[in-house]
Design a protein around this motif. Structure first.
Motif, mmCIF file in Angstrom:
data_model
loop_
_atom_site.group_PDB
_atom_site.id
_atom_site.type_symbol
_atom_site.label_atom_id
_atom_site.label_comp_id
_atom_site.label_asym_id
_atom_site.label_seq_id
_atom_site.Cartn_x
_atom_site.Cartn_y
_atom_site.Cartn_z
ATOM 1 N N LEU A 60 0.822 -1.226 0.000
ATOM 2 C CA LEU A 60 0.000 0.000 0.000
ATOM 3 C C LEU A 60 0.846 1.262 0.000
ATOM 4 C CD1 LEU A 60 -2.871 -0.475 2.636
ATOM 5 C CD2 LEU A 60 -3.140 0.188 0.252
ATOM 6 N N VAL A 61 1.946 1.201 0.753
ATOM 7 C CA VAL A 61 2.763 2.407 0.942
ATOM 8 C C VAL A 61 4.228 2.072 0.640
ATOM 9 C CG1 VAL A 61 3.215 4.319 2.538
ATOM 10 C CG2 VAL A 61 1.236 2.861 2.919
ATOM 11 N N PRO A 62 4.620 2.132 -0.620
ATOM 12 C CA PRO A 62 6.015 1.830 -0.934
ATOM 13 C C PRO A 62 6.931 2.789 -0.169
ATOM 14 C CG PRO A 62 4.676 1.966 -2.932
ATOM 15 C CD PRO A 62 3.812 2.437 -1.804
ATOM 16 N N GLY A 63 8.014 2.270 0.386
ATOM 17 C CA GLY A 63 8.950 3.125 1.138
ATOM 18 C C GLY A 63 8.503 3.364 2.567
ATOM 19 N N VAL A 64 7.572 2.532 3.064
ATOM 20 C CA VAL A 64 7.037 2.730 4.420
ATOM 21 C C VAL A 64 8.155 2.715 5.471
ATOM 22 C CG1 VAL A 64 6.492 0.258 4.737
ATOM 23 C CG2 VAL A 64 5.279 1.959 6.066
ATOM 24 N N HIS A 65 9.222 1.935 5.204
ATOM 25 C CA HIS A 65 10.304 1.800 6.204
ATOM 26 C C HIS A 65 11.055 3.106 6.440
ATOM 27 C CE1 HIS A 65 12.115 1.169 2.282
ATOM 28 N NE2 HIS A 65 13.276 1.493 2.813
ATOM 29 N N LYS A 66 10.863 4.079 5.520
ATOM 30 C CA LYS A 66 11.581 5.354 5.696
ATOM 31 C C LYS A 66 10.701 6.401 6.378
ATOM 32 C CE LYS A 66 13.900 4.824 1.297
ATOM 33 N NZ LYS A 66 13.389 5.221 0.008
#
Ligand SMILES: Cc1cc2nc3c(=O)[nH]c(=O)nc-3n(C[C@H](O)[C@H](O)[C@H](O)COP(=O)(O)OP(=O)(O)OC[C@H]3O[C@@H](n4cnc5c(N)ncnc54)[C@H](O)[C@@H]3O)c2cc1C
Length: 435
Positions: free
Chosen positions: A393-399
């Motif tokens: 759903l949210v690419p790059g959530v880890h950042k």
């Protein structure tokens, strides 16, 4: 955060106080000899620590604004609950060790020493009554018992702790070895209790009364948002002076015949304006259901703002993750956070979704995105908020920085999924709607 005491600073202050208490015992005890002396010494230390810890417990719940703002009301409540269990242990250890120590020194039995203490020293008899009162409060606060009690019953029973503290105070000065020959120690110990009482009075009575007079809060209107959810608009003067931030909550006391006696926490569901605030409430019980019937013009005591669930002010993108009525503080943040913001709004059915038009309009105006994740897990066949689901759903959530508010079950699973998706724990903030 300006004007806020961080959890680390608060923990350090509490530990420093405990060290000062141990130093007081050391200073007042020239020598310890024999098993009776060691037992009595242990009892004195436990008693002093208990006398100090009850003050800390009261202060954690005193609603001291800089502490509430830096540490967060839910964390303070957790510390208070955990601390309460230790205090009961300390007091019980104190009573047992000191009676036993006196008995060993006097070559008598603990039972006859107990009778001597209770009949010779009225202060000790009062302190014993206080011990039983605290044990009673401890029992009703235990999770299993609390679940069976109404919140209000549990809350008002808690007020007996103030009585217990008052009952136990005099025996500390009258028979406490650390105080008997030391007027300075008596003065500082009494000052500690007096300052705590003043802080409770100030933050729980004077400040709300002052804010009530200054801001003149009144209900401006009630709007139905969904079958079980209403928004209450509250009008007041000079509201910016309150410095409330999106994400924070107030304790609201609506002055109607039905509701005046209870104050309940509800988060702001929109950034406060100069003369208007909004809360949005889901009907789950007596109080929340009654709010639907509020009439415009009803006076309100609004105590706050409280809570450390406020934006971290970093340059990172932000993910807001809401479950059910947990949308309220996140709705307020969504409209005010700068930079790239994504909102995921989880609900079981579309009837539970509120603010859809507002959220869509905010997203469009600010170039942010909203994902409505609606349906039960069985509808999806998998958990849409698993680590994989979140990454999808949210690419790059880890950042990202993440703010999470929802039912306790969802919060636990979402924190685990976010951590698995690579978001460091320190970048996940959550608010619990349960103390
Ligand atoms: C920080 C915080 C923010 C909140 N924000 C919102 C919000 O924006 N919208 C919303 O709908 N709900 C919010 N809640 C939850 C709301 O406070 C409760 O649902 C409400 O107080 C329930 O009261 P009741 O009499 O209707 O229900 P009850 O059946 O009496 O209580 C249901 C549960 O609510 C909690 N509760 C009840 N009374 C209180 C009280 N006086 N203080 C603290 N907790 C209580 C207890 O856990 C209780 O088990 C928030 C709670 C907290 C702690």
């Amino acid at each position: 955060m300006a004007g806020a005491v961080s959890p680390r600073v608060l923990r350090a202050l509490i530990a420093l106080g405990a060290a000062a208490v141990l130093a007081l015992w050391w200073h007042s005890t020239p020598a310890v000899s024999g098993p009776g002396g060691w037992l009595t010494g242990a009892g004195e230390i436990l008693g002093l620590l208990a006398g100090y810890a009850v003050v800390v417990l009261v202060l954690l719940m005193a609603r001291i604004r800089p502490v509430e703002r830096g540490v967060g009301a839910d964390r303070l409540a957790r510390w208070h609950a955990a601390g309460g269990r230790y205090v009961i242990g300390l007091i019980s250890g104190h009573a047992i060790a000191i009676t036993w120590g006196y008995a060993v020194t006097a070559h008598t039995s603990p039972a006859s020493e107990t009778a001597t203490l209770l009949t010779t020293y009225p202060d000790v008899a009062m302190a014993t009554a206080a011990w039983f009162l605290l044990l009673g409060v401890g029992v009703v606060s235990a999770r299993a018992a609390r679940r069976r009690l109404r919140y209000e019953t549990w809350y008002y029973l808690h007020f007996y702790t103030y009585l217990a503290i008052a009952l136990a105070f005099s025996h500390q000065l009258a028979v406490g070895a650390a105080f008997s020959g030391d007027p300075a120690a008596r003065f500082w110990w009494s000052a500690l209790y007096a300052v705590a009482a003043l802080l409770v009075l100030w933050y729980r009575v004077v400040v709300p009364a002052r804010d009530f007079a200054r801001h003149g809060f009144r209900v401006a209107g009630v709007r139905t948002e969904a079958e079980t959810t209403v928004s209450i608009y509250i009008r007041g003067r000079h509201l910016r002076e309150l410095e409330a931030e999106p994400g924070q909550f107030f304790r609201w006391r609506f002055l109607t015949r039905e509701l005046w006696w209870g104050s309940h926490p509800y988060s702001l569901s929109a950034a406060p304006g100069d003369d208007l605030m909004r809360i949005t409430v889901r009907d789950v019980g007596d109080h929340s259901a009654a709010l639907r019937r509020l009439k415009p013009g009803t006076r309100v005591i609004a105590e706050g703002p409280f809570g450390a669930f406020i934006p971290m002010r970093t340059s990172r993108s932000v993910l807001l993750l809401a479950g059910g009525v947990g949308i309220t503080p996140l709705r307020a943040m969504f409209a005010t956070l700068s930079g790239k913001v994504t909102l995921i709004y989880r609900a079981s059915t579309w009837q539970d979704i509120v603010f859809q038009a507002e959220l869509d309009a905010i997203a469009e105006a600010r170039g942010s995105s909203v994902h409505y994740v609606v349906g039960s897990r069985s509808d999806f066949g998998t958990d849409p908020l698993s680590a994989a689901g979140l990454r999808h759903l949210v690419p790059g959530v880890h950042k990202m920085d993440v703010y999470l508010c929802g039912p306790p079950g969802m919060t636990g699973t979402a924190v685990a999924a976010l951590t698995e998706a690579g978001v460091p724990r320190r970048r996940i903030r959550y608010e619990s709607f349960e103390f």
